[in-house]
Scaffold this motif. Structure first.
Motif, PDB file in Angstrom:
ATOM      1  N   SER A  33     -13.165   4.047  -1.088  1.00  0.00           N
ATOM      2  CA  SER A  33     -13.241   5.296  -1.552  1.00  0.00           C
ATOM      3  C   SER A  33     -11.925   5.978  -1.188  1.00  0.00           C
ATOM      4  O   SER A  33     -11.244   5.757  -0.319  1.00  0.00           O
ATOM      5  CB  SER A  33     -14.285   6.358  -1.186  1.00  0.00           C
ATOM      6  OG  SER A  33     -13.836   7.339  -0.236  1.00  0.00           O
ATOM      7  N   ARG A  34     -11.187   6.351  -2.405  1.00  0.00           N
ATOM      8  CA  ARG A  34      -9.915   6.857  -2.075  1.00  0.00           C
ATOM      9  C   ARG A  34      -9.846   8.293  -1.657  1.00  0.00           C
ATOM     10  O   ARG A  34     -10.458   9.053  -1.919  1.00  0.00           O
ATOM     11  CB  ARG A  34      -9.312   7.008  -3.648  1.00  0.00           C
ATOM     12  CG  ARG A  34      -7.774   7.182  -3.702  1.00  0.00           C
ATOM     13  CD  ARG A  34      -7.121   6.430  -4.986  1.00  0.00           C
ATOM     14  NE  ARG A  34      -5.798   6.930  -5.044  1.00  0.00           N
ATOM     15  CZ  ARG A  34      -4.716   6.255  -4.742  1.00  0.00           C
ATOM     16  NH1 ARG A  34      -4.948   5.102  -3.712  1.00  0.00           N
ATOM     17  NH2 ARG A  34      -3.477   6.640  -4.913  1.00  0.00           N
ATOM     18  N   GLU A  35      -8.902   8.470  -0.603  1.00  0.00           N
ATOM     19  CA  GLU A  35      -8.933   9.732   0.139  1.00  0.00           C
ATOM     20  C   GLU A  35      -7.800  10.589  -0.353  1.00  0.00           C
ATOM     21  O   GLU A  35      -6.869  10.038  -1.275  1.00  0.00           O
ATOM     22  CB  GLU A  35      -8.578   9.330   1.400  1.00  0.00           C
ATOM     23  CG  GLU A  35      -9.007   8.080   2.114  1.00  0.00           C
ATOM     24  CD  GLU A  35     -10.004   8.731   3.213  1.00  0.00           C
ATOM     25  OE1 GLU A  35      -9.519   9.281   4.013  1.00  0.00           O
ATOM     26  OE2 GLU A  35     -10.983   8.035   3.426  1.00  0.00           O
ATOM     27  N   PRO A  36      -7.963  11.924  -0.178  1.00  0.00           N
ATOM     28  CA  PRO A  36      -6.691  12.678  -0.680  1.00  0.00           C
ATOM     29  C   PRO A  36      -5.581  12.451  -0.013  1.00  0.00           C
ATOM     30  O   PRO A  36      -5.591  11.861   1.163  1.00  0.00           O
ATOM     31  CB  PRO A  36      -7.292  14.211  -0.422  1.00  0.00           C
ATOM     32  CG  PRO A  36      -8.423  13.882   0.246  1.00  0.00           C
ATOM     33  CD  PRO A  36      -8.883  12.567   0.359  1.00  0.00           C
ATOM     34  N   ARG A  37      -4.510  12.983  -0.457  1.00  0.00           N
ATOM     35  CA  ARG A  37      -3.268  12.569   0.126  1.00  0.00           C
ATOM     36  C   ARG A  37      -3.330  13.247   1.698  1.00  0.00           C
ATOM     37  O   ARG A  37      -3.440  14.339   1.963  1.00  0.00           O
ATOM     38  CB  ARG A  37      -2.090  13.399  -0.505  1.00  0.00           C
ATOM     39  CG  ARG A  37      -0.604  12.479  -0.657  1.00  0.00           C
ATOM     40  CD  ARG A  37       0.153  13.292  -1.498  1.00  0.00           C
ATOM     41  NE  ARG A  37       1.165  12.344  -2.227  1.00  0.00           N
ATOM     42  CZ  ARG A  37       2.302  11.826  -1.390  1.00  0.00           C
ATOM     43  NH1 ARG A  37       2.479  11.838  -0.133  1.00  0.00           N
ATOM     44  NH2 ARG A  37       2.878  10.937  -2.186  1.00  0.00           N
ATOM     45  N   ALA A  38      -2.589  12.560   2.685  1.00  0.00           N
ATOM     46  CA  ALA A  38      -2.786  12.936   3.983  1.00  0.00           C
ATOM     47  C   ALA A  38      -1.805  14.211   4.014  1.00  0.00           C
ATOM     48  O   ALA A  38      -2.153  15.154   4.971  1.00  0.00           O
ATOM     49  CB  ALA A  38      -2.326  11.896   5.105  1.00  0.00           C
TER      50      ALA A  38
ATOM     51  N   MET B 235       0.829  -1.156   0.130  1.00  0.00           N
ATOM     52  CA  MET B 235       0.104  -0.004  -0.055  1.00  0.00           C
ATOM     53  C   MET B 235       0.980   1.097   0.040  1.00  0.00           C
ATOM     54  O   MET B 235       1.870   1.183   0.315  1.00  0.00           O
ATOM     55  CB  MET B 235      -0.918   0.018   1.056  1.00  0.00           C
ATOM     56  CG  MET B 235      -0.253  -0.061   2.498  1.00  0.00           C
ATOM     57  SD  MET B 235      -1.584  -0.472   3.997  1.00  0.00           S
ATOM     58  CE  MET B 235      -2.548   1.068   3.797  1.00  0.00           C
ATOM     59  N   ASP B 236       0.290   2.425  -0.488  1.00  0.00           N
ATOM     60  CA  ASP B 236       0.990   3.836  -0.342  1.00  0.00           C
ATOM     61  C   ASP B 236       0.853   4.114   1.091  1.00  0.00           C
ATOM     62  O   ASP B 236      -0.052   3.905   1.882  1.00  0.00           O
ATOM     63  CB  ASP B 236       0.094   4.765  -1.336  1.00  0.00           C
ATOM     64  CG  ASP B 236       0.236   4.527  -2.683  1.00  0.00           C
ATOM     65  OD1 ASP B 236       0.851   3.330  -3.036  1.00  0.00           O
ATOM     66  OD2 ASP B 236      -0.261   5.086  -3.430  1.00  0.00           O
ATOM     67  N   CYS B 237       1.903   5.053   1.501  1.00  0.00           N
ATOM     68  CA  CYS B 237       2.106   5.460   2.745  1.00  0.00           C
ATOM     69  C   CYS B 237       1.395   6.725   2.885  1.00  0.00           C
ATOM     70  O   CYS B 237       1.527   7.361   4.017  1.00  0.00           O
ATOM     71  CB  CYS B 237       3.266   5.424   3.234  1.00  0.00           C
ATOM     72  SG  CYS B 237       4.378   6.590   2.407  1.00  0.00           S
ATOM     73  N   ASP B 238       0.799   7.373   1.718  1.00  0.00           N
ATOM     74  CA  ASP B 238       0.149   8.564   1.722  1.00  0.00           C
ATOM     75  C   ASP B 238      -1.146   8.404   2.638  1.00  0.00           C
ATOM     76  O   ASP B 238      -1.903   9.593   2.403  1.00  0.00           O
ATOM     77  CB  ASP B 238       0.445   9.400   0.780  1.00  0.00           C
ATOM     78  CG  ASP B 238      -0.220   8.684  -0.372  1.00  0.00           C
ATOM     79  OD1 ASP B 238      -0.969   7.776  -0.109  1.00  0.00           O
ATOM     80  OD2 ASP B 238      -0.141   9.101  -1.613  1.00  0.00           O
ATOM     81  N   LEU B 239      -1.682   7.396   2.828  1.00  0.00           N
ATOM     82  CA  LEU B 239      -3.111   7.259   3.182  1.00  0.00           C
ATOM     83  C   LEU B 239      -4.048   7.393   2.284  1.00  0.00           C
ATOM     84  O   LEU B 239      -5.267   7.555   2.662  1.00  0.00           O
ATOM     85  CB  LEU B 239      -3.177   8.056   4.623  1.00  0.00           C
ATOM     86  CG  LEU B 239      -2.429   7.687   5.663  1.00  0.00           C
ATOM     87  CD1 LEU B 239      -2.270   8.621   6.944  1.00  0.00           C
ATOM     88  CD2 LEU B 239      -2.768   6.370   6.246  1.00  0.00           C
ATOM     89  N   GLN B 240      -3.747   7.418   0.997  1.00  0.00           N
ATOM     90  CA  GLN B 240      -4.694   7.581  -0.140  1.00  0.00           C
ATOM     91  C   GLN B 240      -5.448   6.157   0.012  1.00  0.00           C
ATOM     92  O   GLN B 240      -6.640   6.025  -0.516  1.00  0.00           O
ATOM     93  CB  GLN B 240      -4.174   7.614  -1.212  1.00  0.00           C
ATOM     94  CG  GLN B 240      -3.776   9.113  -1.447  1.00  0.00           C
ATOM     95  CD  GLN B 240      -3.594   9.791  -3.051  1.00  0.00           C
ATOM     96  OE1 GLN B 240      -2.276   9.448  -3.519  1.00  0.00           O
ATOM     97  NE2 GLN B 240      -4.597  10.226  -3.401  1.00  0.00           N
ATOM     98  N   ASP B 241      -4.747   5.206   0.420  1.00  0.00           N
ATOM     99  CA  ASP B 241      -5.181   3.679   0.612  1.00  0.00           C
ATOM    100  C   ASP B 241      -5.663   3.696   1.998  1.00  0.00           C
ATOM    101  O   ASP B 241      -4.524   3.457   3.020  1.00  0.00           O
ATOM    102  CB  ASP B 241      -4.238   2.576   0.101  1.00  0.00           C
ATOM    103  CG  ASP B 241      -3.769   2.738  -1.154  1.00  0.00           C
ATOM    104  OD1 ASP B 241      -4.516   3.254  -2.047  1.00  0.00           O
ATOM    105  OD2 ASP B 241      -2.804   2.381  -1.491  1.00  0.00           O
TER     106      ASP B 241
HETATM  107 MG    MG Z   1      -0.630   8.904  -3.519  1.00  0.00          MG
END
Ligand code: MG
Ligand code: UDP
Length: 323
Positions: free
Chosen positions: A198-203, A95-101
């Motif tokens: 649902s995909r979140e914006p980058r944290a 997973m991506d670490c930017d919390l988009q996942d």
């Molecule tokens: Mg991202």
């Protein structure tokens, strides 16, 4: 009985700002599903900021956080591969670490896994956090690759998914240099379930992608998974040759009947330019494949690690056999 171990694999490039929230969100999720243990394999993909320093700090405080430091920036696909090479878990979640996942999705993934699925895909139901251009270019790409290749890459599914041991072992066997992970994931098969999120914006921080990089990734995907762009030229060539032949017959007949006409500079130029353009384009396509063959044939290692942290001593000493 020992709890099953889940390995989270997160590539990181200049992500110092999100690390803290990322780790705490994962911890919160596993607090709610206590029947699992977890480890987080973080891959520092040659970050220029303090990502590595921060990662080492977190790893010292929490032995579930393990760090692979790559010797330079290799790009997300390779960074992810390095991570997948080092997991210990019964199931693995890249997973991506930017919390988009959003880490909360992991809970539903684990439920599906327990039902017996070997791969659980997380599909983005809502992409409103992405721009209009990004959404349309990406959907065109999926339609195109569906049309011209043998694999089916599910739309709106990224790298965020759960892989059980057998699916992971399958992925680890693909050692090609031109890596388009979504395509590799799609090629392995196995019993698959899909859940929506649902995909979140980058944290925090900014995206590491620009349109040129995305274009290169799309090209990689097409070229790695279909030879259609190479083959199309013989069909096109046949059509052009047939038209040229018919036009030739027409010209001969016309000359025989009406005599020699004044020369048509414009039409010659048009045909000449059009054909030269086509030939160059075709050479370019061949070049794309040829350059990849050249890269693959060298069989260079995919990445070099420059230190593992938080792994057990033996692993840290050995590095990875599969580099
Ligand atoms: Mg991202
Ligand atoms: N990433 C990486 N190496 C790179 C570029 C990106 O490891 O060269 C990581 C990045 O840290 C993030 C993930 O890949 O965890 C996805 O990147 P990003 O969020 O920038 O992409 P987007 O979500 O905008 O597609």
């Amino acid at each position: 009985m020992k709890n099953k171990l889940i390995s989270i694999v997160a590539p990181m490039y200049n992500e110092e700002e999100v690390l803290g929230i990322f780790f705490s969100r994962i911890r919160e999720v596993f607090d709610t599903v206590k029947r699992f243990d977890y480890e987080i394999i973080c891959i520092n993909d040659g970050s220029e900021d303090n990502t590595l320093k921060e990662l080492k700090k977190f790893s010292n405080q929490d032995n579930r956080i393990k760090v692979i430091n790559l010797s330079k920036n290799c790009g997300k696909e390779i960074a992810l591969t390095a991570g997948l090479d080092h997991v210990h878990g019964d199931a693995t979640i890249p997973m991506d670490c930017d919390l988009q996942d959003p880490p909360e999705v992991i809970v539903s993934m684990l439920e599906k896994w327990e039902e017996g699925y070997q791969v659980v895909l997380a599909k983005r139901a809502d992409r409103s956090s992405d721009s209009f251009i990004k959404r349309t270019t990406s959907s065109t790409f999926y339609k195109l690759i569906d049309l011209i290749s043998d694999i089916h890459i599910p739309e709106n599914v990224g790298d965020f998914r759960l892989l059980d041991r057998s699916a992971l072992n399958a992925i680890q066997e693909y050692r090609e240099n031109s890596r388009f992970m979504k395509g590799l994931f799609a090629s392995i098969g196995f019993r698959e379930a899909t859940i929506e999120y649902s995909r979140e914006p980058r944290a925090a921080g900014t995206t590491k992608w620009n349109y040129f990089k995305l274009y290169k990734l799309a090209l990689e995907g097409i070229i790695s998974f279909t030879s259609f762009p190479l083959l199309i030229w013989s069909y096109l060539g046949a059509i052009v040759a047939f038209s040229a032949f018919s036009y030739g017959i027409f010209l001969i007949a016309r000359t025989l009947i009406y005599g020699i006409d004044s020369p048509g500079y414009a039409s010659i130029m048009v045909v000449l330019l059009f054909m030269s353009g086509l030939i160059l384009l075709c050479l370019g396509v061949i070049g794309e494949y040829l350059s990849r063959i050249f890269i693959e044939i060298k069989g260079r290692p995919l990445y070099h690690t420059n230190g593992l942290f938080g792994f057990d001593k033996q692993e840290q000493k050995n590095g990875t056999p599969s580099e």
